[in-house]
Design a protein around this motif. Structure first.
Motif, PDB file in Angstrom:
ATOM      1  N   LEU A 107      -8.810   0.931 -13.385  1.00 25.47           N
ATOM      2  CA  LEU A 107     -10.057   1.471 -14.057  1.00 25.47           C
ATOM      3  C   LEU A 107     -11.340   2.028 -12.900  1.00 25.47           C
ATOM      4  O   LEU A 107     -11.998   2.767 -13.677  1.00 25.47           O
ATOM      5  CB  LEU A 107     -10.629   0.561 -15.181  1.00 25.47           C
ATOM      6  N   THR A 108     -11.493   1.151 -11.736  1.00 27.32           N
ATOM      7  CA  THR A 108     -12.495   1.355 -11.173  1.00 27.32           C
ATOM      8  C   THR A 108     -11.922   1.924  -9.455  1.00 27.32           C
ATOM      9  O   THR A 108     -12.875   1.992  -8.874  1.00 27.32           O
ATOM     10  CB  THR A 108     -13.301   0.177 -10.839  1.00 27.32           C
ATOM     11  N   ALA A 109     -10.881   1.551  -9.181  1.00 25.90           N
ATOM     12  CA  ALA A 109     -10.316   1.412  -7.979  1.00 25.90           C
ATOM     13  C   ALA A 109     -10.505   3.202  -7.631  1.00 25.90           C
ATOM     14  O   ALA A 109     -10.092   3.959  -8.288  1.00 25.90           O
ATOM     15  CB  ALA A 109      -8.935   1.296  -7.922  1.00 25.90           C
ATOM     16  N   GLY A 110     -10.680   3.246  -6.297  1.00 31.27           N
ATOM     17  CA  GLY A 110     -10.734   4.563  -5.621  1.00 31.27           C
ATOM     18  C   GLY A 110      -9.284   4.934  -4.840  1.00 31.27           C
ATOM     19  O   GLY A 110      -9.334   6.016  -4.309  1.00 31.27           O
ATOM     20  N   SER A 111      -8.826   3.938  -4.670  1.00 27.50           N
ATOM     21  CA  SER A 111      -7.376   4.222  -3.901  1.00 27.50           C
ATOM     22  C   SER A 111      -6.379   3.174  -4.285  1.00 27.50           C
ATOM     23  O   SER A 111      -6.613   2.242  -5.033  1.00 27.50           O
ATOM     24  CB  SER A 111      -7.861   3.705  -2.553  1.00 27.50           C
ATOM     25  N   MET A 112      -5.046   3.525  -4.088  1.00 24.56           N
ATOM     26  CA  MET A 112      -3.924   2.400  -4.381  1.00 24.56           C
ATOM     27  C   MET A 112      -4.197   1.285  -3.733  1.00 24.56           C
ATOM     28  O   MET A 112      -3.741   0.094  -4.184  1.00 24.56           O
ATOM     29  CB  MET A 112      -2.655   3.181  -4.031  1.00 24.56           C
ATOM     30  N   ALA A 113      -4.816   1.129  -2.453  1.00 24.29           N
ATOM     31  CA  ALA A 113      -5.021  -0.077  -1.849  1.00 24.29           C
ATOM     32  C   ALA A 113      -5.865  -0.940  -2.813  1.00 24.29           C
ATOM     33  O   ALA A 113      -5.708  -2.291  -2.527  1.00 24.29           O
ATOM     34  CB  ALA A 113      -5.748   0.158  -0.440  1.00 24.29           C
ATOM     35  N   GLU A 114      -6.990  -0.530  -3.255  1.00 23.16           N
ATOM     36  CA  GLU A 114      -7.747  -1.469  -4.179  1.00 23.16           C
ATOM     37  C   GLU A 114      -6.993  -1.767  -5.391  1.00 23.16           C
ATOM     38  O   GLU A 114      -7.154  -2.830  -5.848  1.00 23.16           O
ATOM     39  CB  GLU A 114      -8.880  -0.366  -4.500  1.00 23.16           C
ATOM     40  N   VAL A 115      -6.033  -0.900  -5.994  1.00 19.83           N
ATOM     41  CA  VAL A 115      -5.088  -1.164  -7.131  1.00 19.83           C
ATOM     42  C   VAL A 115      -4.337  -2.664  -6.579  1.00 19.83           C
ATOM     43  O   VAL A 115      -4.321  -3.487  -7.503  1.00 19.83           O
ATOM     44  CB  VAL A 115      -4.369  -0.299  -7.590  1.00 19.83           C
ATOM     45  N   PHE A 116      -3.637  -2.340  -5.622  1.00 22.84           N
ATOM     46  CA  PHE A 116      -2.639  -3.453  -5.119  1.00 22.84           C
ATOM     47  C   PHE A 116      -3.348  -4.691  -4.368  1.00 22.84           C
ATOM     48  O   PHE A 116      -2.442  -5.798  -4.129  1.00 22.84           O
ATOM     49  CB  PHE A 116      -1.641  -2.841  -4.256  1.00 22.84           C
ATOM     50  N   GLU A 117      -4.484  -4.673  -4.106  1.00 22.11           N
ATOM     51  CA  GLU A 117      -5.279  -5.776  -3.378  1.00 22.11           C
ATOM     52  C   GLU A 117      -5.167  -7.131  -4.021  1.00 22.11           C
ATOM     53  O   GLU A 117      -5.277  -7.060  -5.232  1.00 22.11           O
ATOM     54  CB  GLU A 117      -6.752  -5.437  -3.100  1.00 22.11           C
TER      55      GLU A 117
END
Length: 90
Positions: free
Chosen positions: A76-86
């Motif tokens: 919902l707020t992530a700017g990258s897939m790294a943020e989604v998977f962190e």
């Protein structure tokens, strides 16, 4: 002639019923996970977050609705897939 009475016994009927219930539950969880993955990919696409082939495979291959739900919340707020998977979930 073989005695087949076990297959009509109360125990056999109970085992079949339990097997059907277990199969239904697994099918529902699998369907829920597929729906969560589809929604996550739709959200990411709508937000313009680039999803590589490996990331797409990771999402579609995830069978845990709870993990997918967590990724969805992050998306919902992530700017990258790294943020989604962190955070190590999934």
């Amino acid at each position: 002639m073989m005695d087949l009475s076990f297959f009509q016994s109360q125990t056999a009927q109970q085992l079949r019923a339990e097997g059907r219930a277990e199969g239904r539950a697994e099918g529902e969880a699998e369907g829920e996970a597929k729906g969560e993955a589809k929604a996550l990919l739709l959200l990411l696409g709508h937000r313009g977050v680039e999803v590589g082939d490996g990331d797409r495979e990771r999402i579609v291959g995830c069978g845990d609705p709870d993990v997918l739900d967590e990724w969805f919340k992050r998306a919902l707020t992530a700017g990258s897939m790294a943020e989604v998977f962190e955070g190590g979930v999934g």
